[in-house]
Structures are given as C-alpha cells and as structure tokens.
Motif scaffolding. Sequence first.
Motif, PDB file in Angstrom:
ATOM      1  N   GLY A 160     -53.275  57.070  71.706  1.00  0.00           N
ATOM      2  CA  GLY A 160     -53.842  55.937  70.996  1.00  0.00           C
ATOM      3  C   GLY A 160     -53.474  56.000  69.532  1.00  0.00           C
ATOM      4  O   GLY A 160     -53.554  57.067  68.915  1.00  0.00           O
ATOM      5  N   LEU A 161     -53.054  54.873  68.971  1.00  0.00           N
ATOM      6  CA  LEU A 161     -52.641  54.814  67.568  1.00  0.00           C
ATOM      7  C   LEU A 161     -53.398  53.702  66.840  1.00  0.00           C
ATOM      8  O   LEU A 161     -53.621  52.627  67.414  1.00  0.00           O
ATOM      9  N   PRO A 162     -53.755  53.914  65.566  1.00  0.00           N
ATOM     10  CA  PRO A 162     -54.486  52.903  64.804  1.00  0.00           C
ATOM     11  C   PRO A 162     -53.556  51.893  64.149  1.00  0.00           C
ATOM     12  O   PRO A 162     -53.496  51.770  62.926  1.00  0.00           O
ATOM     13  N   ALA A 163     -52.820  51.158  64.974  1.00  0.00           N
ATOM     14  CA  ALA A 163     -51.834  50.220  64.433  1.00  0.00           C
ATOM     15  C   ALA A 163     -51.461  49.203  65.498  1.00  0.00           C
ATOM     16  O   ALA A 163     -51.606  49.463  66.696  1.00  0.00           O
ATOM     17  N   PRO A 164     -50.958  48.034  65.080  1.00  0.00           N
ATOM     18  CA  PRO A 164     -50.433  47.074  66.057  1.00  0.00           C
ATOM     19  C   PRO A 164     -49.218  47.677  66.764  1.00  0.00           C
ATOM     20  O   PRO A 164     -48.415  48.380  66.148  1.00  0.00           O
TER      21      PRO A 164
END
Length: 404
Positions: A160-164
């Motif tokens: 999971g990444l905190p970005a579009p």
Amino acid sequence: MNTTSRPGSPAGLRDANRRRVLDAVRGAGAPTQAEIAGVTGLAPATVSNIVRDLAAAGRVEAGDEVRGGRRVRAVRLVRRAGVVAGIDVGHRHVRVALADVADPAGAVDHAAPPERVEVRADLPDDHGVADGLDTASRLLDEVLARTGARRAALRGAVVGLPAPLDLATGAVGASGVLPGWVGVPVAGRVAEHLGVPSWVDNDATLGTLAEQRWGALRGVDDGLFLKLSDGVGAGLVLGGRLYRGPDGTAGEIGHVAVAPGDRFAAVCRCGHRGCLETLVSTRTVTAMLEPLLGAPLTIADVVARAHDGSSGSAPARRVLADTGHHVGVALAGLCTVLTPRRIVVGGELAQAGPLLLAPLHAALEAAAVPGTVRTAEVVTADLAEHAPVLGALALALERCALAP
C-alpha cells in the motif's frame, strides 16, 4: 489472456464452492464430508470432489478418526500451506504483516482479522523505492523468523502506498506526492525483490477494504474511510462495493483545495496551494504545537496534553478542534453528493477521538446541504493505524487463497 474467474461462470462457481468448503472446514475445525455438505448445501458428490482437489493442492487433508465409538473421515486444513505479506509504506514509515494462508483461508469473510505478526520501522523523509523495499524486505525476514516460516513459504505480497496509482502499471502517478517512487512499476519491483506475485494499491483504499471486511464499515452500503496521518486520503464504499474510480484515483481528498484562490496559502507537496493536507496532516499538527509544547511531538503526545489539564491543554485542544473543522469543511461537498451513512476516521489523528470528531461533524452539518448528513455517523476506525496493512493482507489473501 485474462484468466480471472468471472462470477457466474463455471470457473467462478467452482471457485465460490471451494471457498464455501474451506470456510466450512475452518469454522468446524475437522468436519466430516457429510457435515460439510450440510453446512454448505452442496451435494455430497460435489463436496467429495472439492475435498479431493483441495487435498491434491495441499490445502486440506482427510483422515480417519474415531468419534463416539465409530470411525469417521474428518477433513482438516493443512497448516502452513503458505503465508502472505501485507506491506504498508507511508511517508515516514513502513509496516509489514504476515498471515498464514491456511488458517484464514476465506478469512476476508470472517468477523475478525486473521492472526498475524506485524512489525514497523521508520523511513527517512522523501525516501525512494530502494529505501522502502530494502526496509520492507528486512522487516519481512524478521516476521518470517518470528513465525518459523521460510521465505519459500511466501506466496504473495500486497504493497500500500500513500499516493495516486496508475492501476494499469502499478506506478505512482503524481510527481509531488511520493517523489522517490514516481513512475516506478512498484508491483513488478516488489515481485522481483521478493520473488513472489505482488500487487500494489493506494493505502487509503486498503484501509477502506479492511474496515469494510472487519471493522467499522462492515455491513455499511454507503460509507467513507478517511485516513488522517502524514498523508490524507479517503476510500469510498458505494452500494456495498469498494469504489476506485475509472483510473483508480478516487478518494484523493488530501489534495482538495480548501483555500482556493488564497495566494498566501501553504504550498502542498503536490504543487498546489491550500490543499487539505497542508492544514491537517500529522506533520502540520505537531509543527504548530512544538514551539509551545516542546519538540519533538507525536500525535499521542498532543492528545495526552489535550487531556491533562496542563498549560498546554488549551492549545492542543484548539489545534485538534481546528483540524476536525477543516476536515469537515472538505468533506461537506462529498457528503452532499454521495450522502454516506457512516464516516470512519482512521490514521494517527483518530487517537484524538471526540476532540477531533465533534468539530468535524459540526462543520459537516454547517457546510453540507441541510439533511444530507443528518443520518451520517462519524466514528473512529475499529482497526486504528493498522487498517492499511490489514487491507493489504486482505487483498493478498484474496488473490492467493485459490492459487495452486
């Protein structure tokens, strides 16, 4: 060629029946095939065929036992059929969790998250792919060692990444949000790094999935999960289904401008001014209070000071209330359009509880069209800061549960 089993297709029906049998075995411990047939409603011959296939795949084992003076043939899950990893990469942290495929086979449908081992480490600001993956790999080795599993037992991983994200390539799409990862096909890099099938998704979307499966959005047809941490993001559940949007970028509420036209508003890392994230991120909250309360501060420190009645209590409460107000204003338009029945607040700032949620709800009622939020609950996440990594595990289990 697309080999995904479509619902209603023969392959989809076979997969669904296999899940039902696995759920029945897990729920009963060691049922007989007749008991499995009774629980699932499947024909005994169908159950027999599925059990034979699952045994050949190493998922279950059938053996004779004596019960009540008679011999029966019981079916059990095979322990350690493999493990999956969930990896939550934040702006300043990485969290890795490991779950047993055999134990929670179908656990995405159970009321509680799978049993897991979870570890966390800090990352430097503006870290890149190499930093993130090297740290994740080290943490993965740590959790494998704790559980006694070998790297060869790893069947898949979700990051999971905190970005579009560009769902077609798995690459980070916005140049300013996670600059060290832009343009990198993350799923492919993780697969190369770990040697297993890997997938990537937005962290708020994964948090939504976890809360929908095991937390505060369970049974909610229309709801919203809000992650308030170093980054700010949202995930949507519409009509009982997780909504990603046509290109996978739905929910980027942290980059909604709440001060449009203000040329003195703070510049966001996305390149725009006045984004919600510039007002309510954990970094902003602690930075406002550190000159008054001392540095360094964590959100847990801020919440504790807000409750302790000291001289720092009033400033801490003021900042948390303002944060809730800003979030409520930003959510008002979304709630007017979508009318969610429950808004779940997760991430580090959820620790503030009513200090954050009460002003958030008040701002919603003041800014949204009257009536659209009257029936909307605003609650804290059941899974707290663990929601994104649990969502990664849920997706990994879903992708790997029926793999041979």
